[in-house]
Design a protein around this motif. Structure first.
Motif, PDB file in Angstrom:
ATOM      1  N   TRP A   5       0.804  -1.218   0.000  1.00  0.00           N
ATOM      2  CA  TRP A   5       0.000   0.000   0.000  1.00  0.00           C
ATOM      3  C   TRP A   5       0.844   1.278   0.000  1.00  0.00           C
ATOM      4  O   TRP A   5       0.375   2.331  -0.365  1.00  0.00           O
ATOM      5  CB  TRP A   5      -0.923   0.028   1.217  1.00  0.00           C
ATOM      6  CG  TRP A   5      -2.003  -0.992   1.140  1.00  0.00           C
ATOM      7  CD1 TRP A   5      -2.970  -1.092   0.199  1.00  0.00           C
ATOM      8  CD2 TRP A   5      -2.217  -2.050   2.051  1.00  0.00           C
ATOM      9  NE1 TRP A   5      -3.782  -2.149   0.445  1.00  0.00           N
ATOM     10  CE2 TRP A   5      -3.342  -2.772   1.601  1.00  0.00           C
ATOM     11  CE3 TRP A   5      -1.584  -2.480   3.193  1.00  0.00           C
ATOM     12  CZ2 TRP A   5      -3.839  -3.876   2.261  1.00  0.00           C
ATOM     13  CZ3 TRP A   5      -2.081  -3.580   3.849  1.00  0.00           C
ATOM     14  CH2 TRP A   5      -3.200  -4.263   3.376  1.00  0.00           C
ATOM     15  N   ALA A   6       2.064   1.172   0.446  1.00  0.00           N
ATOM     16  CA  ALA A   6       2.914   2.354   0.514  1.00  0.00           C
ATOM     17  C   ALA A   6       3.459   2.690  -0.864  1.00  0.00           C
ATOM     18  O   ALA A   6       3.840   1.823  -1.623  1.00  0.00           O
ATOM     19  CB  ALA A   6       4.075   2.122   1.477  1.00  0.00           C
ATOM     20  N   GLY A   7       3.485   3.975  -1.178  1.00  0.00           N
ATOM     21  CA  GLY A   7       4.019   4.408  -2.450  1.00  0.00           C
ATOM     22  C   GLY A   7       5.531   4.431  -2.444  1.00  0.00           C
ATOM     23  O   GLY A   7       6.180   4.286  -1.402  1.00  0.00           O
ATOM     24  N   ASP A   8       6.096   4.617  -3.606  1.00  0.00           N
ATOM     25  CA  ASP A   8       7.544   4.726  -3.711  1.00  0.00           C
ATOM     26  C   ASP A   8       8.011   5.945  -2.919  1.00  0.00           C
ATOM     27  O   ASP A   8       7.431   7.019  -2.997  1.00  0.00           O
ATOM     28  CB  ASP A   8       7.970   4.882  -5.172  1.00  0.00           C
ATOM     29  CG  ASP A   8       7.761   3.600  -5.976  1.00  0.00           C
ATOM     30  OD1 ASP A   8       7.612   2.538  -5.337  1.00  0.00           O
ATOM     31  OD2 ASP A   8       7.741   3.678  -7.207  1.00  0.00           O
ATOM     32  N   GLY A   9       9.068   5.766  -2.153  1.00  0.00           N
ATOM     33  CA  GLY A   9       9.603   6.867  -1.360  1.00  0.00           C
ATOM     34  C   GLY A   9       8.862   7.119  -0.065  1.00  0.00           C
ATOM     35  O   GLY A   9       9.135   8.107   0.612  1.00  0.00           O
ATOM     36  N   ALA A  10       7.924   6.264   0.303  1.00  0.00           N
ATOM     37  CA  ALA A  10       7.130   6.491   1.514  1.00  0.00           C
ATOM     38  C   ALA A  10       7.986   6.453   2.772  1.00  0.00           C
ATOM     39  O   ALA A  10       7.759   7.225   3.707  1.00  0.00           O
ATOM     40  CB  ALA A  10       6.011   5.468   1.618  1.00  0.00           C
ATOM     41  N   VAL A  11       8.974   5.569   2.787  1.00  0.00           N
ATOM     42  CA  VAL A  11       9.842   5.475   3.962  1.00  0.00           C
ATOM     43  C   VAL A  11      10.643   6.762   4.120  1.00  0.00           C
ATOM     44  O   VAL A  11      10.752   7.308   5.219  1.00  0.00           O
ATOM     45  CB  VAL A  11      10.772   4.245   3.862  1.00  0.00           C
ATOM     46  CG1 VAL A  11      11.793   4.248   4.984  1.00  0.00           C
ATOM     47  CG2 VAL A  11       9.959   2.963   3.890  1.00  0.00           C
ATOM     48  N   GLN A  12      11.189   7.255   3.012  1.00  0.00           N
ATOM     49  CA  GLN A  12      11.950   8.506   3.091  1.00  0.00           C
ATOM     50  C   GLN A  12      11.048   9.671   3.479  1.00  0.00           C
ATOM     51  O   GLN A  12      11.456  10.552   4.232  1.00  0.00           O
ATOM     52  CB  GLN A  12      12.653   8.795   1.761  1.00  0.00           C
ATOM     53  CG  GLN A  12      13.579   9.989   1.821  1.00  0.00           C
ATOM     54  CD  GLN A  12      14.715   9.791   2.828  1.00  0.00           C
ATOM     55  OE1 GLN A  12      15.346   8.744   2.864  1.00  0.00           O
ATOM     56  NE2 GLN A  12      14.964  10.801   3.651  1.00  0.00           N
ATOM     57  N   GLN A  14       8.513   9.497   5.445  1.00  0.00           N
ATOM     58  CA  GLN A  14       8.290   9.349   6.874  1.00  0.00           C
ATOM     59  C   GLN A  14       9.502   9.856   7.660  1.00  0.00           C
ATOM     60  O   GLN A  14       9.349  10.576   8.653  1.00  0.00           O
ATOM     61  CB  GLN A  14       8.035   7.892   7.216  1.00  0.00           C
ATOM     62  CG  GLN A  14       7.807   7.634   8.682  1.00  0.00           C
ATOM     63  CD  GLN A  14       7.561   6.168   8.989  1.00  0.00           C
ATOM     64  OE1 GLN A  14       7.479   5.347   8.086  1.00  0.00           O
ATOM     65  NE2 GLN A  14       7.463   5.831  10.247  1.00  0.00           N
ATOM     66  N   ILE A  15      10.698   9.521   7.207  1.00  0.00           N
ATOM     67  CA  ILE A  15      11.914   9.994   7.860  1.00  0.00           C
ATOM     68  C   ILE A  15      11.997  11.511   7.799  1.00  0.00           C
ATOM     69  O   ILE A  15      12.277  12.179   8.800  1.00  0.00           O
ATOM     70  CB  ILE A  15      13.158   9.345   7.221  1.00  0.00           C
ATOM     71  CG1 ILE A  15      13.183   7.847   7.515  1.00  0.00           C
ATOM     72  CG2 ILE A  15      14.442  10.016   7.716  1.00  0.00           C
ATOM     73  CD1 ILE A  15      14.205   7.075   6.702  1.00  0.00           C
ATOM     74  N   VAL A  19      12.041  14.141  11.032  1.00  0.00           N
ATOM     75  CA  VAL A  19      13.115  15.111  11.237  1.00  0.00           C
ATOM     76  C   VAL A  19      12.547  16.527  11.245  1.00  0.00           C
ATOM     77  O   VAL A  19      12.913  17.361  12.085  1.00  0.00           O
ATOM     78  CB  VAL A  19      14.213  14.949  10.162  1.00  0.00           C
ATOM     79  CG1 VAL A  19      15.197  16.094  10.207  1.00  0.00           C
ATOM     80  CG2 VAL A  19      14.923  13.623  10.324  1.00  0.00           C
ATOM     81  N   SER A  20      11.645  16.820  10.326  1.00  0.00           N
ATOM     82  CA  SER A  20      11.028  18.140  10.262  1.00  0.00           C
ATOM     83  C   SER A  20      10.271  18.463  11.553  1.00  0.00           C
ATOM     84  O   SER A  20      10.357  19.580  12.071  1.00  0.00           O
ATOM     85  CB  SER A  20      10.093  18.209   9.064  1.00  0.00           C
ATOM     86  OG  SER A  20       9.444  19.442   9.013  1.00  0.00           O
ATOM     87  N   ASP A  21       9.545  17.488  12.087  1.00  0.00           N
ATOM     88  CA  ASP A  21       8.827  17.687  13.354  1.00  0.00           C
ATOM     89  C   ASP A  21       9.796  17.975  14.495  1.00  0.00           C
ATOM     90  O   ASP A  21       9.537  18.845  15.330  1.00  0.00           O
ATOM     91  CB  ASP A  21       7.983  16.457  13.699  1.00  0.00           C
ATOM     92  CG  ASP A  21       6.759  16.306  12.825  1.00  0.00           C
ATOM     93  OD1 ASP A  21       6.431  17.262  12.083  1.00  0.00           O
ATOM     94  OD2 ASP A  21       6.132  15.227  12.878  1.00  0.00           O
ATOM     95  N   ASN A  78       7.451   8.662  17.321  1.00  0.00           N
ATOM     96  CA  ASN A  78       7.083   8.771  15.918  1.00  0.00           C
ATOM     97  C   ASN A  78       5.573   8.620  15.799  1.00  0.00           C
ATOM     98  O   ASN A  78       5.039   7.523  15.923  1.00  0.00           O
ATOM     99  CB  ASN A  78       7.812   7.686  15.117  1.00  0.00           C
ATOM    100  CG  ASN A  78       7.562   7.800  13.636  1.00  0.00           C
ATOM    101  OD1 ASN A  78       6.780   8.637  13.196  1.00  0.00           O
ATOM    102  ND2 ASN A  78       8.220   6.970  12.872  1.00  0.00           N
ATOM    103  N   ARG A  79       4.893   9.734  15.576  1.00  0.00           N
ATOM    104  CA  ARG A  79       3.436   9.679  15.442  1.00  0.00           C
ATOM    105  C   ARG A  79       3.010   9.051  14.135  1.00  0.00           C
ATOM    106  O   ARG A  79       1.881   8.634  13.977  1.00  0.00           O
ATOM    107  CB  ARG A  79       2.856  11.090  15.536  1.00  0.00           C
ATOM    108  CG  ARG A  79       3.062  11.720  16.884  1.00  0.00           C
ATOM    109  CD  ARG A  79       2.326  13.038  16.967  1.00  0.00           C
ATOM    110  NE  ARG A  79       2.586  13.903  15.849  1.00  0.00           N
ATOM    111  CZ  ARG A  79       3.524  14.843  15.817  1.00  0.00           C
ATOM    112  NH1 ARG A  79       4.295  15.014  16.837  1.00  0.00           N
ATOM    113  NH2 ARG A  79       3.686  15.604  14.762  1.00  0.00           N
ATOM    114  N   ARG A  80       3.908   9.025  13.180  1.00  0.00           N
ATOM    115  CA  ARG A  80       3.593   8.462  11.876  1.00  0.00           C
ATOM    116  C   ARG A  80       4.116   7.031  11.803  1.00  0.00           C
ATOM    117  O   ARG A  80       5.002   6.728  11.032  1.00  0.00           O
ATOM    118  CB  ARG A  80       4.231   9.302  10.783  1.00  0.00           C
ATOM    119  CG  ARG A  80       3.697  10.706  10.713  1.00  0.00           C
ATOM    120  CD  ARG A  80       4.458  11.462   9.651  1.00  0.00           C
ATOM    121  NE  ARG A  80       3.934  12.787   9.445  1.00  0.00           N
ATOM    122  CZ  ARG A  80       4.337  13.844  10.131  1.00  0.00           C
ATOM    123  NH1 ARG A  80       5.245  13.728  11.059  1.00  0.00           N
ATOM    124  NH2 ARG A  80       3.813  15.019   9.888  1.00  0.00           N
TER     125      ARG A  80
END
Length: 88
Positions: A5-12, A14-15, A19-21, A78-80
């Motif tokens: 279900w995750a799109g390409d680049g979904a892990v990045q 999330q990371i 970091v932004s948060d 990690n809320r996500r």
């Protein structure tokens, strides 16, 4: 690479969001402007050297250390949560 279900680049993504948060949370904690002459927690005088070194200081060294320890113990989370972490 397809990951269900995750799109390409979904892990990045999330990371990057994590970091932004963290950066945003750290920026919000920075104080601006003149500091206090006495600690807002225990009313102890804050030395002039500390007031000059830390803009917007509001706590004495002892109270600041206690607050830092409390924030470290709660720790960031990690809320996500990824799908993999929810399956464990």
């Amino acid at each position: 690479m397809a990951t269900g279900w995750a799109g390409d680049g979904a892990v990045q993504d999330q990371i990057d969001a994590t970091v932004s948060d963290a950066v945003q949370r750290a920026r919000q904690q920075l104080r601006q402007g003149p500091g206090l002459s006495h600690c807002e927690e225990c009313e102890a005088p804050i030395p002039e050297a500390r007031r000059q070194a830390v803009p917007g200081v509001r706590l004495c060294v002892t109270c600041q250390q206690a607050q830092d320890a409390e924030q470290r113990s709660s720790g960031p989370y990690n809320r996500r949560g990824s799908k993999d972490s929810q399956l464990r």
